[in-house]
Design a protein around this motif. Structure first.
Motif, PDB file in Angstrom:
ATOM      1  N   SER A  50      59.945 -97.708  32.642  1.00 54.64           N
ATOM      2  CA  SER A  50      59.892 -98.329  33.957  1.00 54.64           C
ATOM      3  C   SER A  50      58.717 -99.277  34.032  1.00 54.64           C
ATOM      4  O   SER A  50      57.616 -98.959  33.590  1.00 54.64           O
ATOM      5  N   ARG A  51      58.947-100.442  34.569  1.00 53.68           N
ATOM      6  CA  ARG A  51      57.899-101.448  34.776  1.00 53.68           C
ATOM      7  C   ARG A  51      57.067-101.671  33.519  1.00 53.68           C
ATOM      8  O   ARG A  51      55.904-101.298  33.444  1.00 53.68           O
ATOM      9  N   HIS A  53      54.827-103.701  31.277  1.00 50.15           N
ATOM     10  CA  HIS A  53      53.880-104.799  31.441  1.00 50.15           C
ATOM     11  C   HIS A  53      53.308-105.207  30.092  1.00 50.15           C
ATOM     12  O   HIS A  53      53.290-104.422  29.147  1.00 50.15           O
ATOM     13  N   HIS A  61      55.610-110.612  33.360  1.00 51.50           N
ATOM     14  CA  HIS A  61      55.240-109.211  33.591  1.00 51.50           C
ATOM     15  C   HIS A  61      53.891-108.889  32.961  1.00 51.50           C
ATOM     16  O   HIS A  61      53.665-107.785  32.481  1.00 51.50           O
ATOM     17  N   ILE A  66      50.507-106.612  38.391  1.00 51.04           N
ATOM     18  CA  ILE A  66      50.039-105.378  39.017  1.00 51.04           C
ATOM     19  C   ILE A  66      49.146-105.709  40.205  1.00 51.04           C
ATOM     20  O   ILE A  66      49.313-105.163  41.298  1.00 51.04           O
ATOM     21  N   ASP A  75      57.605-101.937  46.850  1.00 58.42           N
ATOM     22  CA  ASP A  75      58.436-101.883  45.650  1.00 58.42           C
ATOM     23  C   ASP A  75      57.844-100.938  44.604  1.00 58.42           C
ATOM     24  O   ASP A  75      58.565-100.252  43.896  1.00 58.42           O
ATOM     25  N   LEU A  76      56.527-100.890  44.518  1.00 59.00           N
ATOM     26  CA  LEU A  76      55.868-100.022  43.541  1.00 59.00           C
ATOM     27  C   LEU A  76      56.030 -98.550  43.903  1.00 59.00           C
ATOM     28  O   LEU A  76      55.996 -97.676  43.041  1.00 59.00           O
ATOM     29  N   ASN A  79      58.873 -96.047  42.176  1.00 56.79           N
ATOM     30  CA  ASN A  79      58.727 -95.353  40.892  1.00 56.79           C
ATOM     31  C   ASN A  79      57.334 -94.732  40.754  1.00 56.79           C
ATOM     32  O   ASN A  79      56.789 -94.638  39.664  1.00 56.79           O
ATOM     33  N   TYR A  83      53.991 -97.387  35.446  1.00 57.92           N
ATOM     34  CA  TYR A  83      54.225 -98.534  34.578  1.00 57.92           C
ATOM     35  C   TYR A  83      53.970 -98.078  33.152  1.00 57.92           C
ATOM     36  O   TYR A  83      53.534 -96.954  32.903  1.00 57.92           O
ATOM     37  N   THR A 115      49.483 -97.887  38.821  1.00 60.63           N
ATOM     38  CA  THR A 115      49.205 -99.310  39.039  1.00 60.63           C
ATOM     39  C   THR A 115      48.306 -99.526  40.246  1.00 60.63           C
ATOM     40  O   THR A 115      47.930-100.653  40.542  1.00 60.63           O
TER      41      THR A 115
END
Length: 167
Positions: A50-51, A53, A61, A66, A75-76, A79, A83, A115
């Motif tokens: 997920s996510r 970076h 990304h 972040i 949105d963060l 999840n 990240y 994050t």
């Protein structure tokens, strides 16, 4: 919110509760892998990513994304502010391929931290009211446990946005 975890960090040993079609499709695929293992003995390792970076300037990304998330963190929240660094994803894939694991398991692959640039106690109070932090959870520790990946394939995250952004 019925999808707010009671205790954080969450564990891969807890039941998966998908909240959309994409999550349902992933859960069904994981169950299919377990079924194939039971029928044919084929082993599967599912890495829940997920996510992802990158520590690469100019990449959409990269870690600057972040920092941008702090202004609108809704949105963060979905999840658990989790990240993973692309290099740690590569390490997890290599560890899974090299492991002697047999069975069918899915596991989260996350960074060791969140994050968020504020302590977990503030994050939980603001975004997950009614949740509690597991004893021993550090101020910036991930809210998704890597224990299963650590135990089954030896995964250990090595990279953090904090080393790059100093924030």
């Amino acid at each position: 919110d019925k999808h707010v975890p009671k205790v954080l960090p969450v564990s891969d040993d807890e039941p998966v509760i998908p909240t959309g079609a994409y999550g349902v499709s992933k859960a069904v695929t994981e169950e299919l892998a377990r079924h194939m293992h039971r029928l044919y003995g084929t082993s599967f390792i599912g890495l829940r990513l997920s996510r992802i970076h990158h520590d690469q300037p100019g990449h959409p990304h990269n870690y600057d994304a972040i920092r941008r998330g702090w202004t609108d963190p809704r949105d963060l929240r979905t999840n658990l502010f989790g990240y993973v660094d692309a290099r740690d994803v590569a390490g997890a894939v290599a560890a899974a391929l090299a492991s002697d694991f047999t069975g069918a398991e899915a596991m989260g692959i996350f960074a060791a931290d969140t994050t968020w640039n504020r302590p977990n106690a503030e994050l939980v109070k603001q975004f997950y009211p009614g949740s509690t932090l597991r004893p021993g959870t550090g101020d910036y520790d991930s809210l998704v446990s890597n224990d299963k990946a650590r135990r089954l394939i030896g995964y250990e995250p090595k990279h953090s946005w904090r080393d790059v952004l100093k924030g």
